[in-house]
Scaffold this motif. Structure first.
Motif, short mmCIF file in Angstrom:
data_model
loop_
_atom_site.label_atom_id
_atom_site.label_comp_id
_atom_site.label_asym_id
_atom_site.label_seq_id
_atom_site.Cartn_x
_atom_site.Cartn_y
_atom_site.Cartn_z
N ALA A 1 -0.55 6.36 -17.50
CA ALA A 1 -1.32 5.14 -17.51
C ALA A 1 -0.36 4.02 -17.59
CB ALA A 1 -2.18 4.73 -18.81
N ALA A 2 0.71 3.85 -18.50
CA ALA A 2 1.82 2.82 -18.75
C ALA A 2 2.56 2.70 -17.33
CB ALA A 2 2.51 3.13 -19.78
N GLY A 3 3.02 3.61 -16.53
CA GLY A 3 3.58 3.78 -15.67
C GLY A 3 2.89 3.24 -14.31
N TRP A 4 1.56 3.42 -14.30
CA TRP A 4 0.65 3.24 -13.18
C TRP A 4 0.50 1.72 -13.30
CZ3 TRP A 4 -0.35 3.82 -8.49
CH2 TRP A 4 -1.49 3.37 -7.79
N ARG A 5 0.21 0.99 -14.59
CA ARG A 5 -0.14 -0.37 -14.86
C ARG A 5 1.27 -0.90 -14.37
NH1 ARG A 5 -2.72 1.50 -19.68
NH2 ARG A 5 -4.88 1.35 -19.53
N GLU A 6 2.21 -0.62 -14.43
CA GLU A 6 3.63 -1.02 -14.14
C GLU A 6 3.94 -1.18 -12.76
OE1 GLU A 6 8.26 -1.01 -15.28
OE2 GLU A 6 7.50 0.85 -14.89
N GLY B 1 1.51 12.37 -9.51
CA GLY B 1 0.36 13.31 -9.48
C GLY B 1 -1.03 12.93 -9.84
N LEU B 2 -1.17 11.63 -9.30
CA LEU B 2 -2.35 10.83 -9.68
C LEU B 2 -3.49 10.87 -8.60
CD1 LEU B 2 -1.01 7.64 -11.48
CD2 LEU B 2 -1.53 9.65 -12.49
N ILE B 3 -2.92 11.41 -7.30
CA ILE B 3 -3.99 11.47 -6.23
C ILE B 3 -3.95 12.69 -5.66
CG2 ILE B 3 -4.37 8.96 -5.94
CD1 ILE B 3 -2.16 8.96 -3.72
N GLY B 4 -4.86 13.40 -4.80
CA GLY B 4 -4.83 14.11 -3.96
C GLY B 4 -5.23 13.56 -2.71
N ASN B 5 -6.48 13.64 -2.38
CA ASN B 5 -7.03 13.16 -0.99
C ASN B 5 -7.87 12.05 -1.31
OD1 ASN B 5 -6.11 15.47 0.46
ND2 ASN B 5 -8.24 16.57 -0.30
N ASP C 1 -8.12 5.40 -12.34
CA ASP C 1 -8.65 4.58 -13.45
C ASP C 1 -7.64 4.74 -14.43
OD1 ASP C 1 -9.71 3.35 -15.55
OD2 ASP C 1 -11.48 4.85 -15.78
N ALA C 2 -6.90 4.04 -14.84
CA ALA C 2 -5.73 4.21 -15.75
C ALA C 2 -6.27 4.44 -17.04
CB ALA C 2 -4.79 3.09 -15.94
N SER C 3 -7.40 3.89 -17.46
CA SER C 3 -8.01 4.25 -19.08
C SER C 3 -8.05 5.60 -19.03
CB SER C 3 -9.24 3.50 -18.96
OG SER C 3 -10.20 3.83 -18.18
N GLY C 4 -8.22 6.54 -17.94
CA GLY C 4 -8.43 7.95 -18.21
C GLY C 4 -7.19 8.79 -18.23
N LYS D 1 0.70 -1.11 0.02
CA LYS D 1 0.01 0.01 0.18
C LYS D 1 0.94 1.16 0.14
CE LYS D 1 -3.78 -2.21 2.52
NZ LYS D 1 -4.41 -2.41 3.88
N LYS D 2 1.94 1.30 0.76
CA LYS D 2 2.97 2.23 0.85
C LYS D 2 3.40 2.53 -0.64
CE LYS D 2 5.43 5.27 3.48
NZ LYS D 2 5.09 6.14 4.41
N PHE D 3 3.84 1.47 -1.18
CA PHE D 3 4.47 1.53 -2.55
C PHE D 3 3.52 2.15 -3.35
CE2 PHE D 3 4.87 -0.46 -6.70
CZ PHE D 3 6.15 0.18 -6.90
N LEU D 4 2.25 1.69 -3.59
CA LEU D 4 1.34 2.04 -4.45
C LEU D 4 0.98 3.52 -4.38
CD1 LEU D 4 -0.88 -0.93 -4.86
CD2 LEU D 4 0.58 0.08 -6.54
N SER D 5 0.80 4.01 -2.79
CA SER D 5 0.57 5.45 -2.69
C SER D 5 1.67 6.41 -2.86
CB SER D 5 0.32 5.74 -1.11
OG SER D 5 -0.91 5.01 -0.70
N LEU D 6 2.98 6.03 -2.62
CA LEU D 6 4.21 6.72 -3.06
C LEU D 6 4.23 6.96 -4.58
CD1 LEU D 6 6.82 8.31 -2.13
CD2 LEU D 6 8.02 5.93 -2.29
N GLN D 7 3.95 5.75 -5.38
CA GLN D 7 4.06 5.95 -7.00
C GLN D 7 2.79 6.86 -7.13
OE1 GLN D 7 5.57 4.12 -9.63
NE2 GLN D 7 7.12 4.42 -7.87
N ALA D 8 1.63 6.80 -6.68
CA ALA D 8 0.59 7.64 -7.29
C ALA D 8 0.86 9.25 -6.98
CB ALA D 8 -0.62 7.16 -6.70
#
Length: 375
Positions: A272-277, A252-256, A263-266, A241-248
């Motif tokens: 999108a490629a980075g998030w899927r990886e 710049g994919l998340i705020g609060n 949604d990677a499709s958007g 969870k920490k890894f994914l939160s740090l990546q996001a």
């Protein structure tokens, strides 16, 4: 020349610490201080340390056993150098480690990272297996700041399984003390959370492709990875969870909002490629830990019915399971054998497969080491 402090926690290290000290004394560039914390050793570690008369060495003797993490925290507070390098007392370093760190420090990064050689030594002191864990050449020598490339660097290090370790990095002391970054009091994986906090706070990282550290796995030495920890899987899930939160956050994919809502499709193609990886990396780690949890419970003596029910509960209730089961990549034959029953929701088969892997480890440790590294 940039000042360097080396921190070495040592517990019952009489057989290995002298080799590390020789490696330090053979360096092409010497550190400014070597802080060794004797964590209540019961062997002759203390006697060996008492013979180190060079003022380079600063010896601290704990009055009780506090573990490597707390000993490193103590070393951080005592260190005087601009950069801190952590070493383990049972590993070995290349002669030019500190020279390479000093050269990279000219660019004034907050963190410097280098590649690692992981070596398995049998009871006859012979090397039976070696694997290199390397920083990607596309990041070599560049000062990388927070953003998409920074997130990609962390993914690269995590894929190489060297993001979470402290001994293949040099940290600016002001980063650690200024942001109050310390090793948390966990039973294991404290190194990962320490690095996640450090990379989250850092403004610049330099990667070296040089293999400067030798991580030694000895057959006659118990590793934490083999120890039963009741909350093992929960700590691992917190790690993912920490890894994914740090990546996001870095991308710049998340705020609060939660990373669960992305949604990677958007997203633009590159993001999108980075998030899927990132999801694929987390998925591989998650199912590896899920399988490991089953194996640990079996070896601990937990009855199969209880383990199967615990496995079913995770499949039914875990948000991570639902998110990551569709992102599992190709992790080799051993990985497919272990993970596919979990992905398909077959708890009974998953327990049987983990049981067979335990038998392979006991009968053929060399084969197990190769399977472990390639799954």
């Amino acid at each position: 020349m940039t000042s360097l402090s080396v921190i070495i926690p040592a517990h019952n290290a009489e057989d290995t610490l002298p080799d590390l000290i020789k490696a330090i004394e053979s360096q092409t560039v010497k550190p400014d201080e070597v802080i060794i914390i004797d964590d209540c050793s019961s062997d002759k570690t203390c006697e060996y340390l008492s013979g180190l008369s060079d003022p380079l060495y600063h010896i601290i003797k704990n009055d009780r056993n506090i573990g490597a993490a707390a000993s490193r925290n103590l070393g951080i507070r005592e260190a005087q150098g601009k950069y801190i390098v952590f070493l383990d007392a049972d590993d070995i370093i290349e002669p030019d480690l500190f020279e390479k760190v000093s050269e990279a420090a000219i660019s004034d990064p907050d963190i410097i990272v280098w590649s690692v050689s992981e070596e398995y030594i049998n009871r006859d002191k012979k090397t039976v297996y070696v694997r290199k864990h390397e920083c990607g050449c596309e990041f070599a020598g560049k000062l990388i700041s927070p953003g998409d490339e920074y997130a990609a660097l962390i993914r690269d290090l995590e894929k190489a399984t060297i993001f979470g370790y402290p001994w293949n990095k040099a940290y600016k002391k002001d980063l650690l003390t200024g942001k109050k970054i310390e090793f948390p009091p966990l039973d294991f994986a404290e190194d990962f959370f320490f690095n996640a906090d450090a990379f989250s706070a850092a403004y610049g990282v330099i990667c070296l492709t040089d293999t400067l550290y030798h991580y030694i796995n000895r057959a006659d030495q118990g590793r934490l990875t083999e120890r039963y920890v009741p909350d093992y899987f929960q700590i691992q899930k917190d790690r993912f969870k920490k890894f994914l939160s740090l990546q996001a956050e870095l991308m710049g994919l998340i705020g609060n909002d939660s990373y669960l809502d992305i949604d990677a499709s958007g997203l633009p193609d590159e993001k999108a490629a980075g998030w899927r990886e990132a999801l694929e990396i987390a998925s591989g780690r998650y199912f590896r830990s899920f399988s490991s949890m089953i194996g640990r419970e079996l070896e601990h003596g937990t009855d199969r019915k209880t383990i199967i029910e615990k496995t079913k509960d995770e499949m039914k209730e875990s948000e991570l399971y639902r998110l990551l089961r569709i992102h599992l990549g190709d992790f080799g034959m051993a990985g497919r054998y272990l993970y596919q029953p979990l992905v398909k929701g077959n708890a009974f088969a998953a327990v049987n497969h983990a049981s067979l892997l335990i038998k392979i480890r006991r009968l053929c440790p060399g084969l197990f080491a190769r399977m472990k590294q390639n799954r």
